[in-house]
Design a protein around this motif. Structure first.
Motif, mmCIF file in Angstrom:
data_model
loop_
_atom_site.group_PDB
_atom_site.id
_atom_site.type_symbol
_atom_site.label_atom_id
_atom_site.label_comp_id
_atom_site.label_asym_id
_atom_site.label_seq_id
_atom_site.Cartn_x
_atom_site.Cartn_y
_atom_site.Cartn_z
ATOM 1 N N LYS A 2 4.372 0.243 0.493
ATOM 2 C CA LYS A 2 3.587 -0.590 1.401
ATOM 3 C C LYS A 2 2.690 -1.534 0.599
ATOM 4 O O LYS A 2 2.299 -1.234 -0.522
ATOM 5 C CB LYS A 2 2.712 0.291 2.285
ATOM 6 N N PRO A 3 2.299 -2.670 1.194
ATOM 7 C CA PRO A 3 1.360 -3.573 0.505
ATOM 8 C C PRO A 3 -0.039 -2.949 0.440
ATOM 9 O O PRO A 3 -0.376 -2.060 1.219
ATOM 10 C CB PRO A 3 1.355 -4.823 1.386
ATOM 11 N N ILE A 4 -0.838 -3.450 -0.486
ATOM 12 C CA ILE A 4 -2.233 -3.013 -0.581
ATOM 13 C C ILE A 4 -2.969 -3.512 0.655
ATOM 14 O O ILE A 4 -2.798 -4.644 1.087
ATOM 15 C CB ILE A 4 -2.887 -3.545 -1.867
ATOM 16 N N ARG A 5 -3.801 -2.653 1.217
ATOM 17 C CA ARG A 5 -4.520 -2.966 2.452
ATOM 18 C C ARG A 5 -6.012 -2.993 2.173
ATOM 19 O O ARG A 5 -6.543 -2.125 1.481
ATOM 20 C CB ARG A 5 -4.199 -1.868 3.474
ATOM 21 N N ASN A 6 -6.714 -3.981 2.737
ATOM 22 C CA ASN A 6 -8.180 -4.018 2.677
ATOM 23 C C ASN A 6 -8.742 -3.317 3.901
ATOM 24 O O ASN A 6 -8.212 -3.451 5.001
ATOM 25 C CB ASN A 6 -8.694 -5.458 2.675
ATOM 26 N N GLU A 70 -11.354 2.325 -4.189
ATOM 27 C CA GLU A 70 -9.908 2.282 -4.012
ATOM 28 C C GLU A 70 -9.434 3.663 -3.601
ATOM 29 O O GLU A 70 -10.020 4.682 -3.986
ATOM 30 C CB GLU A 70 -9.204 1.864 -5.300
ATOM 31 N N ILE A 72 -5.793 5.412 -3.801
ATOM 32 C CA ILE A 72 -4.389 5.416 -4.178
ATOM 33 C C ILE A 72 -3.870 6.792 -3.801
ATOM 34 O O ILE A 72 -4.134 7.786 -4.482
ATOM 35 C CB ILE A 72 -4.217 5.102 -5.674
ATOM 36 N N HIS A 86 -2.056 2.459 -0.702
ATOM 37 C CA HIS A 86 -3.054 1.929 -1.647
ATOM 38 C C HIS A 86 -3.968 1.043 -0.816
ATOM 39 O O HIS A 86 -3.548 0.036 -0.267
ATOM 40 C CB HIS A 86 -2.392 1.121 -2.762
ATOM 41 N N GLN A 87 -5.221 1.479 -0.713
ATOM 42 C CA GLN A 87 -6.198 0.782 0.127
ATOM 43 C C GLN A 87 -7.433 0.470 -0.702
ATOM 44 O O GLN A 87 -7.884 1.295 -1.482
ATOM 45 C CB GLN A 87 -6.561 1.679 1.314
ATOM 46 N N VAL A 88 -7.981 -0.722 -0.524
ATOM 47 C CA VAL A 88 -9.247 -1.101 -1.142
ATOM 48 C C VAL A 88 -10.273 -1.143 -0.021
ATOM 49 O O VAL A 88 -10.108 -1.874 0.963
ATOM 50 C CB VAL A 88 -9.152 -2.459 -1.862
ATOM 51 N N ASP A 150 -10.814 4.622 -7.987
ATOM 52 C CA ASP A 150 -9.999 5.518 -7.157
ATOM 53 C C ASP A 150 -10.632 6.900 -7.181
ATOM 54 O O ASP A 150 -10.457 7.649 -8.139
ATOM 55 C CB ASP A 150 -8.570 5.542 -7.699
#
Length: 152
Positions: A2-6, A70, A72, A86-88, A150
């Motif tokens: 999946k793409p990184i998500r904010n 983060e 992860i 993976h979320q910021v 993380d």
């Protein structure tokens, strides 16, 4: 993958208590900060304000950025089902527009959300809080780090 998500989160402290969302999962009660995913074209401050309306049913004044964390998923206890996440997360100091609010019913609560509760800062060590480190920083107040990396 999946793409990184904010994700934008609210840190709402009032009279020595922190406003949290209580979730119920297979391990029992867990607590998280109000907030959620940023939408395309939305500023982070607008995302946290919208998410507070959706999850706690209250408008907030969004203040300064306190922390960036983060997540992860492959590195944490929920890796079995979160390995591709993976979320910021951006944690903002917020205050309730109506500080005397006693009803917290959002229009679009989180999955597994069962309540919105005030938890005393002293009691944070006794609950399952995610991320625990941000609770510890709020209690200790001596350490001021923006980027946390993380961690849980």
């Amino acid at each position: 993958m999946k793409p990184i998500r904010n994700s934008a989160k609210a840190v709402i402290v009032q009279e020595g208590q922190l406003l949290l969302i209580r979730l119920k999962d297979q391990y029992g009660d867990a607590f998280v900060f109000p907030g959620g995913g940023q939408e395309k074209g939305e500023e982070l401050k607008d995302a946290v304000a919208r998410e507070c309306l959706e999850e706690i049913g209250q408008a907030v004044d969004v203040g300064e950025l306190l922390h960036i964390r983060e997540y992860i998923g492959a590195n944490h206890e929920f890796a079995k089902w979160d390995a591709d996440i993976h979320q910021v997360e951006f944690y903002f100091a917020c205050s309730l527009i109506n500080p005397k609010a006693s009803v917290f019913e959002g229009s679009n609560p989180d999955d597994h959300q069962v309540a919105v509760e005030w938890v005393s800062l002293e009691a944070l060590k006794d609950i399952r809080l995610y991320p625990k480190t941000i609770g510890e920083l709020l209690v200790n107040k001596g350490e001021s780090r923006i980027y946390l990396g993380d961690l849980n």
